[in-house]
Design a protein around this motif. Structure first.
Motif, PDB file in Angstrom:
ATOM      1  N   MET A   1      14.130   8.127 -16.675  1.00  0.00           N
ATOM      2  CA  MET A   1      13.003   8.900 -15.700  1.00  0.00           C
ATOM      3  C   MET A   1      12.000   7.810 -16.010  1.00  0.00           C
ATOM      4  SD  MET A   1      11.352  12.672 -16.147  1.00  0.00           S
ATOM      5  CE  MET A   1      12.825  13.591 -16.591  1.00  0.00           C
ATOM      6  N   THR A   2      11.214   7.611 -14.517  1.00  0.00           N
ATOM      7  CA  THR A   2       9.987   6.912 -14.791  1.00  0.00           C
ATOM      8  C   THR A   2       8.856   7.518 -15.028  1.00  0.00           C
ATOM      9  OG1 THR A   2       9.834   7.065 -12.312  1.00  0.00           O
ATOM     10  CG2 THR A   2      11.247   5.093 -13.175  1.00  0.00           C
ATOM     11  N   SER A   3       7.771   7.169 -15.607  1.00  0.00           N
ATOM     12  CA  SER A   3       6.625   7.902 -15.803  1.00  0.00           C
ATOM     13  C   SER A   3       5.571   6.998 -15.214  1.00  0.00           C
ATOM     14  CB  SER A   3       6.189   7.759 -17.437  1.00  0.00           C
ATOM     15  OG  SER A   3       7.282   8.687 -17.890  1.00  0.00           O
ATOM     16  N   HIS A   4       4.581   8.017 -14.661  1.00  0.00           N
ATOM     17  CA  HIS A   4       3.135   7.540 -13.895  1.00  0.00           C
ATOM     18  C   HIS A   4       2.185   8.313 -14.641  1.00  0.00           C
ATOM     19  CE1 HIS A   4       5.962   5.780 -11.167  1.00  0.00           C
ATOM     20  NE2 HIS A   4       6.738   6.890 -11.101  1.00  0.00           N
ATOM     21  N   ASP A   5       1.098   7.690 -14.281  1.00  0.00           N
ATOM     22  CA  ASP A   5      -0.277   8.362 -14.768  1.00  0.00           C
ATOM     23  C   ASP A   5      -0.496   9.590 -13.983  1.00  0.00           C
ATOM     24  OD1 ASP A   5      -1.214   6.451 -17.170  1.00  0.00           O
ATOM     25  OD2 ASP A   5      -1.648   5.231 -15.443  1.00  0.00           O
ATOM     26  N   VAL A   6      -0.385   9.270 -12.542  1.00  0.00           N
ATOM     27  CA  VAL A   6      -0.618  10.064 -11.638  1.00  0.00           C
ATOM     28  C   VAL A   6       0.464  10.343 -10.499  1.00  0.00           C
ATOM     29  CG1 VAL A   6      -2.196  11.170  -9.831  1.00  0.00           C
ATOM     30  CG2 VAL A   6      -3.214  10.187 -11.856  1.00  0.00           C
ATOM     31  N   ILE A   7       0.988  11.427 -10.059  1.00  0.00           N
ATOM     32  CA  ILE A   7       1.611  11.834  -8.910  1.00  0.00           C
ATOM     33  C   ILE A   7       0.913  12.581  -7.846  1.00  0.00           C
ATOM     34  CG2 ILE A   7       3.593  12.664  -7.863  1.00  0.00           C
ATOM     35  CD1 ILE A   7       5.314  11.974 -10.455  1.00  0.00           C
ATOM     36  N   ILE A   8       0.956  11.992  -6.663  1.00  0.00           N
ATOM     37  CA  ILE A   8       0.389  12.868  -5.569  1.00  0.00           C
ATOM     38  C   ILE A   8       1.568  13.429  -4.546  1.00  0.00           C
ATOM     39  CG2 ILE A   8      -1.108  12.854  -3.321  1.00  0.00           C
ATOM     40  CD1 ILE A   8      -2.793  10.817  -4.843  1.00  0.00           C
ATOM     41  N   VAL A   9       1.474  14.792  -4.325  1.00  0.00           N
ATOM     42  CA  VAL A   9       2.688  15.238  -3.498  1.00  0.00           C
ATOM     43  C   VAL A   9       1.594  15.585  -2.192  1.00  0.00           C
ATOM     44  CG1 VAL A   9       4.258  17.169  -3.026  1.00  0.00           C
ATOM     45  CG2 VAL A   9       3.774  16.201  -5.361  1.00  0.00           C
ATOM     46  N   GLY A  10       2.158  14.918  -1.185  1.00  0.00           N
ATOM     47  CA  GLY A  10       1.681  14.909   0.064  1.00  0.00           C
ATOM     48  C   GLY A  10       0.681  13.650   0.692  1.00  0.00           C
ATOM     49  N   ALA A  11       1.258  13.312   2.015  1.00  0.00           N
ATOM     50  CA  ALA A  11       0.606  11.994   2.434  1.00  0.00           C
ATOM     51  C   ALA A  11      -0.108  12.185   3.740  1.00  0.00           C
ATOM     52  CB  ALA A  11       1.786  11.119   2.805  1.00  0.00           C
ATOM     53  N   GLY A  12      -0.693  13.239   3.920  1.00  0.00           N
ATOM     54  CA  GLY A  12      -1.607  13.667   4.852  1.00  0.00           C
ATOM     55  C   GLY A  12      -3.015  13.048   4.606  1.00  0.00           C
ATOM     56  N   PRO A  13      -3.867  13.350   5.315  1.00  0.00           N
ATOM     57  CA  PRO A  13      -5.483  12.983   5.084  1.00  0.00           C
ATOM     58  C   PRO A  13      -5.946  12.805   3.619  1.00  0.00           C
ATOM     59  CG  PRO A  13      -5.319  14.049   7.150  1.00  0.00           C
ATOM     60  CD  PRO A  13      -4.092  14.248   6.495  1.00  0.00           C
ATOM     61  N   TYR A  14      -5.832  14.016   3.019  1.00  0.00           N
ATOM     62  CA  TYR A  14      -6.204  14.217   1.734  1.00  0.00           C
ATOM     63  C   TYR A  14      -5.354  13.726   0.800  1.00  0.00           C
ATOM     64  CZ  TYR A  14      -9.033  17.932   3.673  1.00  0.00           C
ATOM     65  OH  TYR A  14      -9.963  18.569   4.437  1.00  0.00           O
ATOM     66  N   GLY A  15      -4.108  13.629   0.611  1.00  0.00           N
ATOM     67  CA  GLY A  15      -3.234  12.676  -0.046  1.00  0.00           C
ATOM     68  C   GLY A  15      -3.610  11.267  -0.136  1.00  0.00           C
ATOM     69  N   LEU A  16      -3.774  10.762   1.265  1.00  0.00           N
ATOM     70  CA  LEU A  16      -4.007   9.319   1.281  1.00  0.00           C
ATOM     71  C   LEU A  16      -5.394   8.886   1.035  1.00  0.00           C
ATOM     72  CD1 LEU A  16      -2.585   8.862   4.998  1.00  0.00           C
ATOM     73  CD2 LEU A  16      -1.287   8.444   2.782  1.00  0.00           C
ATOM     74  N   GLU A 127      14.509  12.562 -10.787  1.00  0.00           N
ATOM     75  CA  GLU A 127      13.306  13.007 -11.409  1.00  0.00           C
ATOM     76  C   GLU A 127      12.430  12.133 -11.957  1.00  0.00           C
ATOM     77  OE1 GLU A 127      13.709  15.957 -14.452  1.00  0.00           O
ATOM     78  OE2 GLU A 127      14.988  17.445 -13.265  1.00  0.00           O
ATOM     79  N   VAL A 128      10.766  12.277 -11.747  1.00  0.00           N
ATOM     80  CA  VAL A 128       9.787  11.345 -12.202  1.00  0.00           C
ATOM     81  C   VAL A 128       8.932  12.202 -13.043  1.00  0.00           C
ATOM     82  CG1 VAL A 128      10.016   9.507 -10.447  1.00  0.00           C
ATOM     83  CG2 VAL A 128       8.674  11.551 -10.013  1.00  0.00           C
ATOM     84  N   ARG A 129       8.059  11.761 -13.832  1.00  0.00           N
ATOM     85  CA  ARG A 129       7.161  12.251 -14.816  1.00  0.00           C
ATOM     86  C   ARG A 129       5.799  11.664 -14.562  1.00  0.00           C
ATOM     87  NH1 ARG A 129       8.033  12.340 -20.853  1.00  0.00           N
ATOM     88  NH2 ARG A 129       5.791  12.657 -20.544  1.00  0.00           N
ATOM     89  N   ALA A 130       4.864  12.465 -14.760  1.00  0.00           N
ATOM     90  CA  ALA A 130       3.294  12.169 -14.899  1.00  0.00           C
ATOM     91  C   ALA A 130       2.415  13.049 -15.540  1.00  0.00           C
ATOM     92  CB  ALA A 130       2.732  12.130 -13.232  1.00  0.00           C
ATOM     93  N   ARG A 131       1.394  12.317 -16.135  1.00  0.00           N
ATOM     94  CA  ARG A 131       0.434  13.088 -17.109  1.00  0.00           C
ATOM     95  C   ARG A 131      -0.397  13.889 -15.952  1.00  0.00           C
ATOM     96  NH1 ARG A 131      -3.103  10.021 -20.004  1.00  0.00           N
ATOM     97  NH2 ARG A 131      -3.035   8.566 -18.374  1.00  0.00           N
ATOM     98  N   ARG A 132      -0.613  13.673 -14.731  1.00  0.00           N
ATOM     99  CA  ARG A 132      -1.470  14.297 -13.912  1.00  0.00           C
ATOM    100  C   ARG A 132      -0.718  14.483 -12.601  1.00  0.00           C
ATOM    101  NH1 ARG A 132      -3.961  15.071 -18.108  1.00  0.00           N
ATOM    102  NH2 ARG A 132      -5.899  14.353 -18.546  1.00  0.00           N
ATOM    103  N   LEU A 133      -1.117  15.428 -11.757  1.00  0.00           N
ATOM    104  CA  LEU A 133      -0.426  15.940 -10.670  1.00  0.00           C
ATOM    105  C   LEU A 133      -1.325  16.411  -9.623  1.00  0.00           C
ATOM    106  CD1 LEU A 133       2.354  16.455  -9.055  1.00  0.00           C
ATOM    107  CD2 LEU A 133       1.881  18.651  -9.833  1.00  0.00           C
ATOM    108  N   ILE A 134      -1.706  15.913  -8.450  1.00  0.00           N
ATOM    109  CA  ILE A 134      -2.233  16.194  -7.288  1.00  0.00           C
ATOM    110  C   ILE A 134      -1.450  16.680  -6.104  1.00  0.00           C
ATOM    111  CG2 ILE A 134      -4.032  15.519  -5.390  1.00  0.00           C
ATOM    112  CD1 ILE A 134      -4.889  13.303  -7.574  1.00  0.00           C
ATOM    113  N   LEU A 135      -1.863  18.035  -5.957  1.00  0.00           N
ATOM    114  CA  LEU A 135      -0.943  18.736  -4.706  1.00  0.00           C
ATOM    115  C   LEU A 135      -1.705  18.668  -3.646  1.00  0.00           C
ATOM    116  CD1 LEU A 135       0.776  21.809  -6.483  1.00  0.00           C
ATOM    117  CD2 LEU A 135       1.689  19.623  -5.959  1.00  0.00           C
ATOM    118  N   ALA A 136      -1.556  17.875  -2.445  1.00  0.00           N
ATOM    119  CA  ALA A 136      -2.262  17.747  -1.174  1.00  0.00           C
ATOM    120  C   ALA A 136      -0.983  17.879  -0.136  1.00  0.00           C
ATOM    121  CB  ALA A 136      -2.637  16.313  -1.150  1.00  0.00           C
ATOM    122  N   VAL A 137      -0.576  19.292  -0.184  1.00  0.00           N
ATOM    123  CA  VAL A 137       0.408  19.695   0.522  1.00  0.00           C
ATOM    124  C   VAL A 137       0.131  20.229   1.869  1.00  0.00           C
ATOM    125  CG1 VAL A 137       2.078  19.793  -1.311  1.00  0.00           C
ATOM    126  CG2 VAL A 137       0.680  21.901  -0.681  1.00  0.00           C
ATOM    127  N   GLY A 138      -1.211  20.359   2.279  1.00  0.00           N
ATOM    128  CA  GLY A 138      -1.565  20.632   3.602  1.00  0.00           C
ATOM    129  C   GLY A 138      -1.311  22.280   3.540  1.00  0.00           C
TER     130      GLY A 138
END
Length: 180
Positions: A1-16, A127-138
């Motif tokens: 499982m790859t790990s990241h510092d931050v994952i953003i869910v959503g690629a609309g204006p806010y996520g981008l 599955e991927v993991r991250a310490r922080r998660l940003i939900l920009a799902v609209g």
């Protein structure tokens, strides 16, 4: 499982925008999941114009490098206010290509938090993991229909977000409830 510092869910204006700003932090491991500008393209009314003024229509970027003016200059695509929806979608896709060419278009199916990290399951089972998660799902997931209308068939009662073309209602009697 790859790990990241931050994952953003959503690629609309806010996520981008969030991702473009986070990319300026050296050494930060970031992943963005989502189909860029898909809600704006598929669920907003065809022929719509944005209500926001020119400066509020920009997708925020570091040093304002990816402004509407920069888009127009780079593409030769000229338009004024109010900004047509189609132009805003093109602008968002241009922004994504410039700032985040590596957006992962897979869908997020599940998010869990376990001890010190978020686990994100994608539609292909990875599955991927991250310490922080940003939900920009609209806003699509927040369409609300009053309880009194929820049992009606969809040919009699729908939410405005289910329609990108209002020509389907041409010649029909329509009642609109709400003022958004």
């Amino acid at each position: 499982m790859t790990s990241h510092d931050v994952i953003i869910v959503g690629a609309g204006p806010y996520g981008l925008s969030a991702a473009a700003h986070l990319r300026t932090i050296k050494g930060l491991e970031l992943r963005v999941f989502g189909e860029p500008m898909s809600f704006w393209e598929r669920q907003m009314p065809t022929g719509m114009f944005l209500r926001s003024n020119w400066t509020a229509t920009h997708i925020a970027s570091p040093q304002q490098a990816l402004s509407l003016e920069a888009f127009q200059s780079a593409t030769g695509n000229r338009f004024s206010t109010p900004v047509p929806l189609e132009q805003f979608v093109q602008y968002g896709r241009w922004y994504q290509c410039k700032a985040l060419p590596d957006v992962d278009r897979r869908k997020v199916e599940r998010v869990d938090f376990r001890s010190d990290a978020f686990r994100v399951r994608l539609n292909d089972g990875e599955e991927v993991r991250a310490r922080r998660l940003i939900l920009a799902v609209g806003i699509a997931a927040f369409a609300w229909t009053p309880k009194a209308f929820r049992g009606l068939p969809s040919d009699l009662c729908t939410h405005a977000s289910a329609h990108s073309r209002f020509t389907d209602f041409s010649g029909k009697r329509v009642l609109v409830i709400g003022s958004g």
